[in-house]
Write a protein that holds these residues in place. Structure first.
Motif, PDB file in Angstrom:
ATOM      1  N   ASP A  44      29.347  59.869  83.504  1.00 43.61           N
ATOM      2  CA  ASP A  44      30.490  60.635  82.999  1.00 43.61           C
ATOM      3  C   ASP A  44      31.828  60.141  83.509  1.00 43.61           C
ATOM      4  O   ASP A  44      32.844  60.259  82.819  1.00 43.61           O
ATOM      5  CB  ASP A  44      30.334  62.123  83.355  1.00 43.61           C
ATOM      6  N   SER A  45      31.847  59.611  84.718  1.00 42.17           N
ATOM      7  CA  SER A  45      33.120  59.160  85.291  1.00 42.17           C
ATOM      8  C   SER A  45      32.844  58.157  86.402  1.00 42.17           C
ATOM      9  O   SER A  45      31.720  57.965  86.830  1.00 42.17           O
ATOM     10  CB  SER A  45      33.909  60.350  85.839  1.00 42.17           C
ATOM     11  N   TYR A  55      37.681  49.840  83.928  1.00 39.94           N
ATOM     12  CA  TYR A  55      36.373  50.324  84.352  1.00 39.94           C
ATOM     13  C   TYR A  55      35.508  50.519  83.112  1.00 39.94           C
ATOM     14  O   TYR A  55      35.999  50.505  81.983  1.00 39.94           O
ATOM     15  CB  TYR A  55      36.485  51.633  85.148  1.00 39.94           C
ATOM     16  N   SER A  56      34.218  50.716  83.344  1.00 41.43           N
ATOM     17  CA  SER A  56      33.265  50.946  82.258  1.00 41.43           C
ATOM     18  C   SER A  56      32.401  52.157  82.577  1.00 41.43           C
ATOM     19  O   SER A  56      32.080  52.405  83.736  1.00 41.43           O
ATOM     20  CB  SER A  56      32.363  49.731  82.048  1.00 41.43           C
ATOM     21  N   LEU A  57      32.021  52.886  81.527  1.00 44.04           N
ATOM     22  CA  LEU A  57      31.083  53.997  81.636  1.00 44.04           C
ATOM     23  C   LEU A  57      29.853  53.640  80.815  1.00 44.04           C
ATOM     24  O   LEU A  57      29.977  53.099  79.708  1.00 44.04           O
ATOM     25  CB  LEU A  57      31.712  55.294  81.116  1.00 44.04           C
ATOM     26  N   TYR A  58      28.683  53.969  81.331  1.00 40.86           N
ATOM     27  CA  TYR A  58      27.424  53.558  80.722  1.00 40.86           C
ATOM     28  C   TYR A  58      26.645  54.745  80.154  1.00 40.86           C
ATOM     29  O   TYR A  58      26.636  55.822  80.731  1.00 40.86           O
ATOM     30  CB  TYR A  58      26.534  52.861  81.755  1.00 40.86           C
ATOM     31  N   SER A 142      17.149  64.250  88.108  1.00 41.85           N
ATOM     32  CA  SER A 142      18.095  64.117  87.002  1.00 41.85           C
ATOM     33  C   SER A 142      19.352  63.334  87.374  1.00 41.85           C
ATOM     34  O   SER A 142      20.343  63.375  86.651  1.00 41.85           O
ATOM     35  CB  SER A 142      18.486  65.506  86.479  1.00 41.85           C
ATOM     36  N   LEU A 143      19.327  62.594  88.470  1.00 35.80           N
ATOM     37  CA  LEU A 143      20.477  61.798  88.880  1.00 35.80           C
ATOM     38  C   LEU A 143      20.005  60.490  89.512  1.00 35.80           C
ATOM     39  O   LEU A 143      19.254  60.501  90.493  1.00 35.80           O
ATOM     40  CB  LEU A 143      21.342  62.567  89.878  1.00 35.80           C
ATOM     41  N   LEU A 144      20.426  59.370  88.910  1.00 34.46           N
ATOM     42  CA  LEU A 144      20.089  58.034  89.405  1.00 34.46           C
ATOM     43  C   LEU A 144      21.363  57.245  89.658  1.00 34.46           C
ATOM     44  O   LEU A 144      22.361  57.435  88.961  1.00 34.46           O
ATOM     45  CB  LEU A 144      19.245  57.262  88.380  1.00 34.46           C
ATOM     46  N   THR A 145      21.312  56.347  90.619  1.00 33.21           N
ATOM     47  CA  THR A 145      22.402  55.411  90.851  1.00 33.21           C
ATOM     48  C   THR A 145      21.882  54.006  90.584  1.00 33.21           C
ATOM     49  O   THR A 145      20.866  53.598  91.141  1.00 33.21           O
ATOM     50  CB  THR A 145      22.929  55.511  92.297  1.00 33.21           C
ATOM     51  N   PHE A 146      22.589  53.286  89.699  1.00 36.64           N
ATOM     52  CA  PHE A 146      22.272  51.902  89.367  1.00 36.64           C
ATOM     53  C   PHE A 146      23.360  51.033  90.003  1.00 36.64           C
ATOM     54  O   PHE A 146      24.518  51.094  89.581  1.00 36.64           O
ATOM     55  CB  PHE A 146      22.277  51.676  87.853  1.00 36.64           C
ATOM     56  N   ALA A 147      23.012  50.257  91.008  1.00 35.71           N
ATOM     57  CA  ALA A 147      23.966  49.357  91.654  1.00 35.71           C
ATOM     58  C   ALA A 147      23.741  47.953  91.105  1.00 35.71           C
ATOM     59  O   ALA A 147      22.741  47.313  91.423  1.00 35.71           O
ATOM     60  CB  ALA A 147      23.790  49.383  93.165  1.00 35.71           C
ATOM     61  N   GLY A 148      24.651  47.506  90.261  1.00 32.84           N
ATOM     62  CA  GLY A 148      24.529  46.198  89.630  1.00 32.84           C
ATOM     63  C   GLY A 148      24.850  45.066  90.579  1.00 32.84           C
ATOM     64  O   GLY A 148      25.632  45.229  91.524  1.00 32.84           O
ATOM     65  N   THR A 149      24.259  43.915  90.317  1.00 35.81           N
ATOM     66  CA  THR A 149      24.518  42.752  91.162  1.00 35.81           C
ATOM     67  C   THR A 149      25.797  42.033  90.761  1.00 35.81           C
ATOM     68  O   THR A 149      26.292  41.211  91.523  1.00 35.81           O
ATOM     69  CB  THR A 149      23.338  41.754  91.093  1.00 35.81           C
ATOM     70  N   THR A 150      26.362  42.343  89.579  1.00 36.71           N
ATOM     71  CA  THR A 150      27.581  41.671  89.131  1.00 36.71           C
ATOM     72  C   THR A 150      28.772  42.617  89.070  1.00 36.71           C
ATOM     73  O   THR A 150      29.832  42.237  88.605  1.00 36.71           O
ATOM     74  CB  THR A 150      27.383  41.033  87.742  1.00 36.71           C
ATOM     75  N   ASP A 151      28.622  43.855  89.530  1.00 40.45           N
ATOM     76  CA  ASP A 151      29.703  44.832  89.469  1.00 40.45           C
ATOM     77  C   ASP A 151      29.781  45.561  90.800  1.00 40.45           C
ATOM     78  O   ASP A 151      28.760  45.849  91.421  1.00 40.45           O
ATOM     79  CB  ASP A 151      29.439  45.834  88.342  1.00 40.45           C
ATOM     80  N   VAL A 152      30.984  45.876  91.244  1.00 39.64           N
ATOM     81  CA  VAL A 152      31.143  46.555  92.525  1.00 39.64           C
ATOM     82  C   VAL A 152      31.085  48.070  92.386  1.00 39.64           C
ATOM     83  O   VAL A 152      30.895  48.772  93.372  1.00 39.64           O
ATOM     84  CB  VAL A 152      32.462  46.147  93.224  1.00 39.64           C
ATOM     85  N   PRO A 154      29.150  51.290  91.329  1.00 35.83           N
ATOM     86  CA  PRO A 154      27.802  51.721  90.933  1.00 35.83           C
ATOM     87  C   PRO A 154      27.859  52.685  89.747  1.00 35.83           C
ATOM     88  O   PRO A 154      28.847  53.380  89.534  1.00 35.83           O
ATOM     89  CB  PRO A 154      27.273  52.424  92.186  1.00 35.83           C
ATOM     90  N   ILE A 155      26.772  52.707  88.994  1.00 35.91           N
ATOM     91  CA  ILE A 155      26.638  53.611  87.851  1.00 35.91           C
ATOM     92  C   ILE A 155      25.882  54.837  88.330  1.00 35.91           C
ATOM     93  O   ILE A 155      24.701  54.752  88.664  1.00 35.91           O
ATOM     94  CB  ILE A 155      25.861  52.928  86.702  1.00 35.91           C
TER      95      ILE A 155
END
Length: 170
Positions: A44-45, A55-58, A142-152, A154-155
């Motif tokens: 959401d943010s 920034y990007s929202l997924y 109901s809540l996950l954090t996705f930490a990408g290897t190419t982005d600082v 986290p989602i």
């Protein structure tokens, strides 16, 4: 001294035995994927997003071993043509399959159009292969954090709809 023909036959037999024991056909049906991921997840943010230049929202969807991702990007600076950037807001789409190893999920697929048909490489923004690694941390059911290897950034995604996997033929 060994006959050259029997030596070649032995080498060929050994090679075939290795191939048969290590080679396999692709499955003719989807695999079930990871149970905890099945469903739609939305970010959401982003922390301090009003202060960020871009920034990007997924919005992520997982169904069996497949994924669909909408990447909603926002930018205060115009780095491309306005027909593409749409006054600082644009959306990219990807689809493909995923695998999980330990705490890392690998999404492998293609950039697509909004209807998830393959994207022409002459259009706006990225096209072609999409290959991303995310370290996944489960905050709750109901809540996950996705930490990408190419982005600082986290989602942090919340579950908006749970789905069940019903594997389909490929």
């Amino acid at each position: 001294m060994q006959n050259p023909f029997s030596f070649r036959l032995s080498a060929f037999t050994l090679l075939m035995a290795l191939c048969v024991s290590s080679c396999s056909f692709n499955p003719n049906q989807q695999t079930p994927g990871e149970g905890y991921l099945q469903g739609e997840w939305r970010q959401d943010s982003v922390t301090n997003q009003k202060q960020l230049i871009s920034y990007s929202l997924y919005h992520l969807k997982f169904s069996c071993d497949s994924f669909y991702v909408e990447i909603h990007s926002f930018s205060k600076t115009n780095t491309g043509t306005d027909t593409c950037m749409n006054a600082g807001h644009w959306t990219e789409y990807t689809k493909g399959t995923y695998i999980q190893r330990n705490d890392t999920v690998r999404l492998t697929g293609q950039f697509c159009n909004a209807d998830y048909t393959l994207k022409d490489d002459k259009g706006c923004f990225r096209s072609g292969d999409y290959d991303e690694l995310f370290k996944v941390t489960k905050q709750s059911d109901s809540l996950l954090t996705f930490a990408g290897t190419t982005d600082v950034i986290p989602i942090k995604a919340r579950l908006i709809k749970r789905v069940s996997c019903h594997p389909k033929p490929i």
